[in-house]
Design an enzyme around this catalytic site. Structure first.
Site, short mmCIF file in Angstrom:
data_model
loop_
_atom_site.label_atom_id
_atom_site.label_comp_id
_atom_site.label_asym_id
_atom_site.label_seq_id
_atom_site.Cartn_x
_atom_site.Cartn_y
_atom_site.Cartn_z
N ASP A 296 0.33 3.85 2.87
CA ASP A 296 -0.51 2.69 3.14
C ASP A 296 0.36 2.01 4.39
O ASP A 296 1.31 2.43 4.89
CB ASP A 296 -0.15 1.81 1.99
CG ASP A 296 -1.49 0.87 1.86
OD1 ASP A 296 -2.38 0.73 2.85
OD2 ASP A 296 -1.71 0.18 0.82
C1 NOJ Z 1 -3.74 -1.70 3.52
C2 NOJ Z 1 -4.60 -1.35 2.21
O1 NOJ Z 1 -3.57 -1.41 1.08
C3 NOJ Z 1 -5.07 0.01 1.92
O2 NOJ Z 1 -5.66 -0.02 0.84
C4 NOJ Z 1 -6.08 0.27 3.28
O3 NOJ Z 1 -6.53 1.36 3.15
C5 NOJ Z 1 -5.11 0.11 4.37
N1 NOJ Z 1 -4.42 -1.13 4.59
C6 NOJ Z 1 -6.00 0.35 5.56
O4 NOJ Z 1 -6.76 -0.56 5.81
#
Ligand code: NOJ
Length: 754
Positions: A296
């Protein structure tokens, strides 16, 4: 002599060099006719360690070409890295024009010309926005979610994208968590079937009309963040992991998800990104996941913040050694991996395995053969918000809205109503309509509730009263306006809720009650004695205890996307008979959270319906009832259904239990409707205590007025078993209870003994 030999030698050399090169080009990753695996190995063999680390590096792009980017040092630096082969994927680069331009740089200006993967959060639509995933799950119709995902993929892929960060399959029981909207509620089965459906919908056959799916956030039970507070600690047992949180991820893997994303949180004391148990032992070894993992956002770097690594090099090492692969925006891999390999701290074989998988998907999508097949501006213009997509969004919206209350058949309102008052700021605010995860959906394209009603009733006079301010307060003037306009209305639609701006990541809330101004508006309406319905516009179950006391009818509209107003109007004025059932319990008060149907009995259980003061030495709060306001699986229709008794037939053997449970369901009302028939099971005595009910199957049946159908469920040994804390399936002889009903509370019961 010299003069004659030299040209001859040159000729020979020319003959030899091209023939070598020709042999090489014949046998390279560029050769379409070779199997993907061969091409991957060939390419891998040509890559430097830095280029390999580059494939594991994902950066957030934004706009990378054009005059503005040219003057931005940060953007310029990304292009330098791209040309050096140090970037494998970009997120947040959008649109056919921009993705093409950037892909051209990667393909034509980097040494090996490896194409990029373009990724984005396409959660519930790209430009045509569907209802939030939680709402879609309330249809109990996975095929609908599959279709919505495939439309989202069609739009996004026409805009140059290859990969979406969805579906999110973090089961949650806590509506305070802002991301409750992204999941499918509190039940493992519902989450699992929607996980698989969305993976299928997004991915299709991996052509340029689809996207790679990314199941997130594996697997640390992010949805169990303590107190629903974003990014908070998770501390669940392995028993809960296997039985409750893991099944949806597993279902997505089984459905062929190409990629998975690590979570932000810790699991069993170890950050998900550096958690070998999750990533290698469970995902790769046990489940045989063949795709690749992406972190993430900065979750590799956050291994340091969690307190499990001292510096960026150690964080990179721990992530890779655990089995994690691509690094989203931490940049710890690109900076440190080559040295870690040279120092013998990370085996090259692990790096090669990770890079091979990423390359595999780039080949599989055909990007080496036609790097520009996704970015066609004409196709993009024809695809985004195509009429068929907008129609599908409307259908999804009305199918996902849950009718929570309808006293004295307040709804549907007559379509011949002459004067309709639509009250409440959210009734006509495009600005509050969409959530944080609405991709490229635009507020200006949203059909508000007011507009939807006006569309449906072109002859009626539709008035509007704002009722409350954006800050949730009201004024005497606003209330007087509501009162005055209510006076001349035949029917009233009052919209309350929570702005879409508070739906999504980093949007946890401690208070889920309607704002004071919203309640005052409702009390003003109530005092007029006019028929009214409350439409709740919110991305999560709110605390509707006070609303329930004063409203004759409540329609929970969730956040319904681009066509939310049309979908709601269809229900309110009877063009569509509501069929949705909530996949998450509605709490009586915030202090009751988490409240969910598939709980353990405890040694001192509270019994549903037993809410009085005598119900004392039991597990409940003293100041509120023990049961939720609306239980899991609950939702009303404009018709009514009557259930017969459950008939059970054993169709198994002594060594392998199997049953057929059937029940008749009758439409006792006067219009056709759909009923979601739910089958629950309980294993009342087992080596490990089991929940008081677990949804094991369901069927959505359509019944004409007066019609009956027999609904059958086959109960196999898989349904009768559970996991121990090591993830082994346990099937134990003894008594099992079966329940069937139209929600998790009001059920018929039967028992079997195997
Ligand atoms: C953080 C989020 O937790 C995740 O779900 C997302 O895909 C990413 N950012 C990218 O935007």
């Amino acid at each position: 002599m010299k003069r004659t030999i030299l040209p001859l030698l040159c000729l020979l050399a020319i003959f030899f060099i091209p023939s070598n090169a020709a042999a090489q080009t014949d046998y390279t990753y560029k050769n379409k006719s070779l199997p993907i695996e061969t091409r991957v190995q060939d390419l891998l063999g040509r890559m430097t360690l830095e280029e390999k680390a580059g494939q594991l590096n994902q950066l957030s792009g934004g706009v990378l070409t054009g005059p503005q980017a040219a003057n931005d040092p940060g953007q310029k630096d990304k292009l330098v890295q791209l040309r050096a082969g140090k970037v494998g994927s970009l997120l947040n680069v959008l649109g056919a024009q921009q993705t093409c331009a950037v892909q051209k740089i990667a393909v034509e200006e980097s040494r090996l010309g490896i194409p990029l993967l373009f990724a984005y959060d396409v959660i519930h639509g790209y430009k045509t926005i569907f209802p939030i995933p939680l709402a879609e799950a309330c249809t109990w119709e996975p095929a609908m979610a599959e279709k919505a995902a495939s439309i989202a993929a069609k739009e996004a892929s026409s805009a140059g994208l290859h990969w979406t960060f969805a579906p999110m399959m973090d089961l949650t029981r806590d509506p305070r968590w802002g991301r409750v909207m992204e999941g499918s509620g509190e039940d493992p089965l519902i989450n699992s079937v929607f996980a698989a459906a969305r993976v299928r919908g997004f991915q299709g056959n991996f052509d340029n009309q689809h996207l790679l799916a990314c199941v997130k956030h594996f697997g640390g039970a992010y949805g169990a963040s303590e107190a629903g507070k974003e990014y908070n600690t998770v501390d669940v047992s392995r028993y809960a992991f296997w039985n409750t949180y893991a099944p949806p991820y597993k279902a997505a893997v089984d459905a062929g998800a190409a990629t998975l994303m690590n979570g932000f949180n810790i699991f069993d004391g170890i950050p998900s990104s550096s958690n070998k148990f999750l990533v290698t032992d469970v995902l790769k070894n046990r489940w045989g996941f063949k795709g690749f993992l992406v972190s993430d956002w900065a979750s590799f770097r956050e291994i340091i913040t969690h307190g499990q690594a001292e510096d960026r090099a150690e964080a990179a090492m721990k992530a890779i050694l655990a089995g994690s692969e691509m690094d989203m925006e931490s940049r710890v891999i690109i900076e440190n991996l080559p040295q870690l390999v040279k120092d013998g701290k990370v085996p090259l074989s692990m790096v090669d395995a990770a890079v091979s998988k990423i390359l595999y998907w780039k080949f599989k999508l055909g990007l080496f053969d036609d790097p520009y097949s996704y970015c066609d501006e004409k196709k993009e213009a024809a695809t985004l918000m195509a009429p068929a997509h907008l129609d599908a969004a409307r259908d999804a919206a009305r199918k996902s809205m849950v009718l929570l209350k309808n006293d004295n058949k307040t709804l549907p309102f007559s379509k011949s109503a002459k004067n309709v008052l639509v009250a409440g700021l959210f009734a006509d605010s495009q600005d509050d309509a969409l959530d944080f995860w609405c991709a490229q959906g635009q507020a200006k394209d949203v059909v508000t509730y007011r507009k939807g009603i006006a569309n449906l009733l072109p002859k009626a006079s539709i008035s509007y009263a704002q009722g409350y301010e954006a800050n949730g307060k009201t004024t005497a003037k606003l209330l007087a306006d509501v009162n005055k306009k209510a006076g001349s209305a035949d029917v009233i639609v009052a919209v309350i809720g929570i702005t879409g701006k508070l739906a999504g990541e980093a949007r946890s809330l401690a208070d889920l009650s309607p704002a004071p101004g919203q309640m005052e508006m409702l009390r003003t309406l109530k005092a007029t004695g006019k028929p009214f319905v409350v439409v709740v516009h919110a991305s999560r179950p709110m605390v509707l205890t006070e609303v329930e006391k004063l409203a004759p009818a409540i329609l929970n509209a969730w956040i319904g996307g681009t066509r939310m107003g049309d979908g709601a109007a269809d229900i309110l004025f009877g063009d569509y008979n509501p069929s949705a059932k909530t996949v998450i319990s509605f709490p009586v008060a915030v202090g009751q959270i988490p409240v969910y149907y598939n709980a353990y009995n405890t040694g001192r259980p509270h019994r549903d319906g037993d809410e009085g003061p005598d119900d004392f030495w039991v597990s409940r709060y003293r100041d509120i009832p023990g049961s939720p306001l609306y239980p899991f699986g609950f939702g009303l229709s404009y018709t009514s259904f009557e259930y017969g008794e459950i008939a059970v037939k054993s169709i198994g053997t002594q060594t392998e239990p199997k049953y057929e449970a059937s029940i008749s369901v009758k439409n006792t009302g006067n219009r056709e409707g759909e009923e979601i028939v739910q089958f629950y099971l309980r294993d009342p005595v087992a080596s490990y205590v089991r929940p008081v009910k677990e949804l094991k199957a369901f069927d959505k049946v359509s019944l004409k007025s007066g019609e009956s159908k027999t609904v059958k469920f086959t109960v196999d040994k898989d349904m009768l078993s559970y996991f121990d804390e090591n993830g082994n399936k346990v099937l134990e002889p003894g008594k099992f209870e079966f329940f069937v009903g139209g929600n998790s509370r009001d059920v018929k019961k039967a028992e079997v003994r195997w």
